[in-house]
Design a protein around this motif. Structure first.
Motif, PDB file in Angstrom:
ATOM      1  N   CYS A  33       0.846  -1.353   0.006  1.00  0.00           N
ATOM      2  CA  CYS A  33      -0.138  -0.005  -0.270  1.00  0.00           C
ATOM      3  C   CYS A  33       0.920   1.243  -0.056  1.00  0.00           C
ATOM      4  O   CYS A  33       1.702   1.460   0.967  1.00  0.00           O
ATOM      5  CB  CYS A  33      -1.052   0.046   1.202  1.00  0.00           C
ATOM      6  SG  CYS A  33      -1.650   1.452   1.481  1.00  0.00           S
ATOM      7  N   CYS A  36      -0.217   3.536   3.570  1.00  0.00           N
ATOM      8  CA  CYS A  36       0.178   3.308   4.848  1.00  0.00           C
ATOM      9  C   CYS A  36       1.427   2.225   4.647  1.00  0.00           C
ATOM     10  O   CYS A  36       1.905   1.871   5.905  1.00  0.00           O
ATOM     11  CB  CYS A  36      -0.842   2.473   5.462  1.00  0.00           C
ATOM     12  SG  CYS A  36      -1.286   0.788   5.020  1.00  0.00           S
ATOM     13  N   CYS A  47      -6.504  -1.877   0.093  1.00  0.00           N
ATOM     14  CA  CYS A  47      -5.733  -2.133   1.448  1.00  0.00           C
ATOM     15  C   CYS A  47      -6.894  -2.555   2.526  1.00  0.00           C
ATOM     16  O   CYS A  47      -7.561  -1.539   2.934  1.00  0.00           O
ATOM     17  CB  CYS A  47      -4.919  -0.897   1.691  1.00  0.00           C
ATOM     18  SG  CYS A  47      -4.146  -1.273   3.234  1.00  0.00           S
ATOM     19  N   CYS A  50      -5.834   0.403   5.481  1.00  0.00           N
ATOM     20  CA  CYS A  50      -6.463   1.847   5.377  1.00  0.00           C
ATOM     21  C   CYS A  50      -7.549   2.062   4.390  1.00  0.00           C
ATOM     22  O   CYS A  50      -8.005   3.060   3.852  1.00  0.00           O
ATOM     23  CB  CYS A  50      -5.363   2.796   5.186  1.00  0.00           C
ATOM     24  SG  CYS A  50      -4.765   2.598   3.788  1.00  0.00           S
TER      25      CYS A  50
HETATM   26 ZN   LIG Z   1      -2.811   0.920   3.533  1.00  0.00          ZN
END
Ligand SMILES: [Zn+2]
Length: 137
Positions: A33, A36, A47, A50
């Motif tokens: 990701c 994050c 993801c 997040c």
């Molecule tokens: Zn993420």
């Protein structure tokens, strides 16, 4: 290489194609990701940490720890030539867990938490399976 591998072969889909392409290059590729930094396997567009859809494919270390394993004695189609074999879950250093086999280690010596490293098994002209063996250090 001849296609003599008779066991089931995983089929890539759009979300996992880079994972299997990486395996053929002898690289363990995972989605990461960009929002994050979380690594993920299986690959998926969003993801789970997040919910971002901003991702990249990145090369993982190929190292991890044996998280769990079992010894298979059932002779499923394609496996009749094997007495038994292990199936294992390895927790990669990047975090995700991968289902695999441990090779080069007698089943009786398998223990959770041993350090392992990826090895690449070219089972056909088109397919490389990622397995793990005891890490050298
Ligand atoms: Zn993420």
């Amino acid at each position: 290489m001849t296609n003599t591998y008779t066991k089931p072969i995983p089929q890539a889909d759009a979300e996992s194609q880079e994972f299997y392409d990486g395996a053929r290059r002898h690289e363990l590729m995972l989605m990461r990701c960009l929002a994050c930094g979380a690594w993920r396997l299986p690959s998926r567009p969003r993801c789970p940490d997040c919910l971002s859809t901003d991702t990249e494919w990145a090369k993982a270390s190929g190292r991890g720890t044996l998280y769990s394993f079992g010894i298979m004695h059932q002779k499923f189609p394609g496996f009749s030539d094997e007495g038994s074999y292990n199936y294992a879950t390895v927790e990669l250093d990047e975090g995700p867990r991968i289902v695999t086999n441990i090779v080069g280690v007698p089943d009786a010596e398998l223990r959770c938490d041993i350090r392992v490293a990826a090895v690449y098994d070219d089972v056909s002209d088109d397919t490389t399976l990622i397995r793990f063996t005891r890490a050298s250090s």
